[in-house]
Design an enzyme around this catalytic site. Sequence first.
Site, PDB file in Angstrom:
ATOM      1  N   LYS A 138      -2.228  -5.279  15.665  1.00  0.00           N
ATOM      2  CA  LYS A 138      -2.763  -4.038  15.077  1.00  0.00           C
ATOM      3  C   LYS A 138      -3.740  -3.372  16.068  1.00  0.00           C
ATOM      4  CE  LYS A 138      -2.037  -2.517  11.607  1.00  0.00           C
ATOM      5  NZ  LYS A 138      -0.929  -1.643  11.106  1.00  0.00           N
TER       6      LYS A 138
ATOM      7  N   ILE B 172       0.846  -1.205   0.000  1.00  0.00           N
ATOM      8  CA  ILE B 172       0.000   0.000   0.000  1.00  0.00           C
ATOM      9  C   ILE B 172       0.881   1.254   0.000  1.00  0.00           C
ATOM     10  CG2 ILE B 172      -1.875   1.224   1.159  1.00  0.00           C
ATOM     11  CD1 ILE B 172      -2.645  -1.493   2.438  1.00  0.00           C
TER      12      ILE B 172
ATOM     13  N   ARG C  65     -14.410 -11.599   2.295  1.00  0.00           N
ATOM     14  CA  ARG C  65     -13.655 -10.373   2.561  1.00  0.00           C
ATOM     15  C   ARG C  65     -14.282  -9.255   1.733  1.00  0.00           C
ATOM     16  NH1 ARG C  65     -12.606 -13.360   5.956  1.00  0.00           N
ATOM     17  NH2 ARG C  65     -10.591 -14.141   6.675  1.00  0.00           N
TER      18      ARG C  65
ATOM     19  N   ASP D  86      -9.446  -3.815   9.269  1.00  0.00           N
ATOM     20  CA  ASP D  86     -10.759  -4.224   9.786  1.00  0.00           C
ATOM     21  C   ASP D  86     -10.655  -5.511  10.614  1.00  0.00           C
ATOM     22  OD1 ASP D  86     -10.203  -5.967   7.692  1.00  0.00           O
ATOM     23  OD2 ASP D  86     -12.164  -5.779   6.725  1.00  0.00           O
ATOM     24  N   GLU D  87      -9.518  -6.192  10.543  1.00  0.00           N
ATOM     25  CA  GLU D  87      -9.387  -7.471  11.256  1.00  0.00           C
ATOM     26  C   GLU D  87      -9.420  -7.294  12.771  1.00  0.00           C
ATOM     27  OE1 GLU D  87      -6.768 -10.409   9.691  1.00  0.00           O
ATOM     28  OE2 GLU D  87      -6.585  -9.370   7.785  1.00  0.00           O
TER      29      GLU D  87
ATOM     30  N   TYR E 270      -1.642 -11.258  14.292  1.00  0.00           N
ATOM     31  CA  TYR E 270      -1.574 -10.040  13.467  1.00  0.00           C
ATOM     32  C   TYR E 270      -2.619  -9.030  13.912  1.00  0.00           C
ATOM     33  CZ  TYR E 270      -2.655  -6.946   9.525  1.00  0.00           C
ATOM     34  OH  TYR E 270      -2.934  -5.842   8.757  1.00  0.00           O
TER      35      TYR E 270
ATOM     36  N   LYS F 277       0.571 -12.973  -0.922  1.00  0.00           N
ATOM     37  CA  LYS F 277      -0.829 -12.678  -0.648  1.00  0.00           C
ATOM     38  C   LYS F 277      -1.754 -13.359  -1.663  1.00  0.00           C
ATOM     39  CE  LYS F 277       0.311 -10.240   2.910  1.00  0.00           C
ATOM     40  NZ  LYS F 277       0.371  -8.826   3.088  1.00  0.00           N
TER      41      LYS F 277
ATOM     42  N   ILE G  79      11.389   1.096  12.339  1.00  0.00           N
ATOM     43  CA  ILE G  79      10.546   2.038  13.086  1.00  0.00           C
ATOM     44  C   ILE G  79      10.687   1.830  14.603  1.00  0.00           C
ATOM     45  CG2 ILE G  79       8.823   2.463  11.279  1.00  0.00           C
ATOM     46  CD1 ILE G  79       7.009   0.400  12.834  1.00  0.00           C
TER      47      ILE G  79
HETATM   48  N1  LIG Z   1      -2.903  -5.193   2.654  1.00  0.00           N
HETATM   49  C1  LIG Z   1      -4.123  -5.027   3.131  1.00  0.00           C
HETATM   50  O1  LIG Z   1      -5.095  -5.557   2.582  1.00  0.00           O
HETATM   51  C2  LIG Z   1      -4.348  -4.139   4.340  1.00  0.00           C
HETATM   52  C3  LIG Z   1      -5.654  -3.851   4.718  1.00  0.00           C
HETATM   53  C4  LIG Z   1      -5.860  -3.003   5.810  1.00  0.00           C
HETATM   54  C5  LIG Z   1      -4.795  -2.448   6.488  1.00  0.00           C
HETATM   55  N2  LIG Z   1      -3.522  -2.761   6.102  1.00  0.00           N
HETATM   56  C6  LIG Z   1      -2.411  -2.126   6.839  1.00  0.00           C
HETATM   57  O2  LIG Z   1      -1.741  -1.271   5.909  1.00  0.00           O
HETATM   58  C7  LIG Z   1      -0.351  -1.204   6.231  1.00  0.00           C
HETATM   59  C8  LIG Z   1       0.470  -1.581   5.020  1.00  0.00           C
HETATM   60  O3  LIG Z   1       0.092  -2.908   4.612  1.00  0.00           O
HETATM   61  P1  LIG Z   1       0.777  -3.580   3.331  1.00  0.00           P
HETATM   62  O4  LIG Z   1      -0.150  -4.607   2.842  1.00  0.00           O
HETATM   63  O5  LIG Z   1       1.276  -2.529   2.419  1.00  0.00           O
HETATM   64  O6  LIG Z   1       2.009  -4.316   4.039  1.00  0.00           O
HETATM   65  P2  LIG Z   1       3.337  -4.896   3.373  1.00  0.00           P
HETATM   66  O7  LIG Z   1       3.688  -6.098   4.189  1.00  0.00           O
HETATM   67  O8  LIG Z   1       3.185  -5.048   1.903  1.00  0.00           O
HETATM   68  O9  LIG Z   1       4.418  -3.743   3.607  1.00  0.00           O
HETATM   69  C9  LIG Z   1       4.921  -3.460   4.895  1.00  0.00           C
HETATM   70  C10 LIG Z   1       6.123  -2.543   4.722  1.00  0.00           C
HETATM   71  O10 LIG Z   1       6.592  -2.217   6.032  1.00  0.00           O
HETATM   72  C11 LIG Z   1       8.012  -2.400   6.063  1.00  0.00           C
HETATM   73  N3  LIG Z   1       8.398  -2.759   7.439  1.00  0.00           N
HETATM   74  C12 LIG Z   1       8.104  -3.913   8.101  1.00  0.00           C
HETATM   75  N4  LIG Z   1       8.645  -3.876   9.330  1.00  0.00           N
HETATM   76  C13 LIG Z   1       9.278  -2.681   9.446  1.00  0.00           C
HETATM   77  C14 LIG Z   1      10.010  -2.061  10.481  1.00  0.00           C
HETATM   78  N5  LIG Z   1      10.210  -2.658  11.655  1.00  0.00           N
HETATM   79  N6  LIG Z   1      10.507  -0.825  10.263  1.00  0.00           N
HETATM   80  C15 LIG Z   1      10.314  -0.206   9.077  1.00  0.00           C
HETATM   81  N7  LIG Z   1       9.643  -0.745   8.050  1.00  0.00           N
HETATM   82  C16 LIG Z   1       9.130  -1.974   8.231  1.00  0.00           C
HETATM   83  C17 LIG Z   1       8.288  -3.514   5.079  1.00  0.00           C
HETATM   84  O11 LIG Z   1       9.629  -3.499   4.622  1.00  0.00           O
HETATM   85  C18 LIG Z   1       7.285  -3.195   3.981  1.00  0.00           C
HETATM   86  O12 LIG Z   1       7.819  -2.295   3.042  1.00  0.00           O
HETATM   87  C19 LIG Z   1      -0.147  -2.149   7.425  1.00  0.00           C
HETATM   88  O13 LIG Z   1      -0.141  -1.370   8.595  1.00  0.00           O
HETATM   89  C20 LIG Z   1      -1.362  -3.060   7.390  1.00  0.00           C
HETATM   90  O14 LIG Z   1      -1.689  -3.527   8.672  1.00  0.00           O
HETATM   91  C21 LIG Z   1      -3.270  -3.594   5.045  1.00  0.00           C
END
Ligand SMILES: NC(=O)c1ccc[n+]([C@@H]2O[C@H](COP(=O)([O-])OP(=O)(O)OC[C@H]3O[C@@H](n4cnc5c(N)ncnc54)[C@H](O)[C@@H]3O)[C@@H](O)[C@H]2O)c1
Length: 340
Positions: free
Chosen positions: A158, A13, A218, A130-131, A154, A193, A61
């Site tokens: 969150k 994202i 979903r 939403d989980e 997970y 995924k 982070i």
């Molecule tokens: N993918 C979905 O469908 C979805 C839906 C709702 C919410 N989210 C939330 O959106 C956010 C992004 O999701 P995504 O699917 O892009 O995840 P992703 O796993 O594709 O990307 C996560 C990113 O975070 C980085 N990362 C992981 N640990 C880290 C750390 N300790 N320090 C710095 N960077 C770190 C990774 O390198 C990666 O680039 C998350 O918070 C997730 O919970 C995702």
Amino acid sequence: MKSILITGGAGFIGSNFVPYFAAKYPDYFLVNLDLLTYAGDLANLREMAGVKNYAFVKGDIGDAALVSALFARYDFDGVIHFAAESHVDNSIANPRAFVETNVLGAFTLLDAARAHWRGEKRRFHHISTDEVYGSLGATGLFTEATPYAPNSPYSASKAASDMLARAFHHTYGIDATISNCSNNYGPKQHAEKLIPTIIRKALSGENIPLYGDGKNVRDWLYVLDHCRAIDLIFHRGAAGETYNIGGKNERTNLEIVAAICAVLDERRPRAVSYKEQITFVADRPGHDRRYAIDATKLATRLGWQAQESFDTGIVKTVEWYLAASGGECSIQLPRPSGRG
Ligand SMILES: NC(=O)c1ccc[n+]([C@@H]2O[C@H](COP(=O)([O-])OP(=O)(O)OC[C@H]3O[C@@H](n4cnc5c(N)ncnc54)[C@H](O)[C@@H]3O)[C@@H](O)[C@H]2O)c1
């Protein structure tokens, strides 16, 4: 020029958000802090090469010294926090990493904002899922008032980070907003995924694995619609508020596979439909049955609406993966998946 810290901008994202946000706000300076775990890939950000209002920092982070140094150097006007361990299956196998990044990492960022912003109203937007609400029965929708009931490590991690953002708002006056979004789909998603897995397995002639009976539901949202919602909430959301984001696109996993196979049957026809490769595999432990989002608050208060329909979004998505793989998906995947 405003400076904004974006975390996790090399993930799925985040790497859709960063180019969108940089192009829309050329007067912002974006700092993308990402550890480049297995889920992050700078190839997702090729279009940022040479962009002047952008810097990449590789780091964790949860590294308080690094995060504090970045706050001191860039004097951030806002934070948009994506970085997380995001794959439910991995959280079942290795929950510690989820607590470390999702809980302690979020805490580290919030604590730096508390220390450096000293009560100034600067926006901290925390991105969640939403989980956290658990699983729905056959009817009903998650609203912002739905009690939290996370079922996987997970979603528990969150939920904890959402609570920290909320607490930092109430205790320290951090101008925090939270968004809880449904499953995203679109370009640049990691190979582990569901949707990239289906496409890759279909093209390589392997079995397409589906958990359980394939009827887990979903609510799917095209990733750029999520990015547009985050943009709105970051700029116009009310401090301390939570906003649900969802596309009103409830689909069973079986329907998702069927939709992808239908696009592939048209774009890459073979003698036998790709659907013939669907194989049901043992269900994931604690697999939530149904998620569905009520996004009325975001629509009525901030005027957000999804722009992409599922039918158009899934075609765009499959076409992107076909182009990225040259028609033969070569990305490797260790196990079947159930999360967006
Ligand atoms: N993918 C979905 O469908 C979805 C839906 C709702 C919410 N989210 C939330 O959106 C956010 C992004 O999701 P995504 O699917 O892009 O995840 P992703 O796993 O594709 O990307 C996560 C990113 O975070 C980085 N990362 C992981 N640990 C880290 C750390 N300790 N320090 C710095 N960077 C770190 C990774 O390198 C990666 O680039 C998350 O918070 C997730 O919970 C995702």
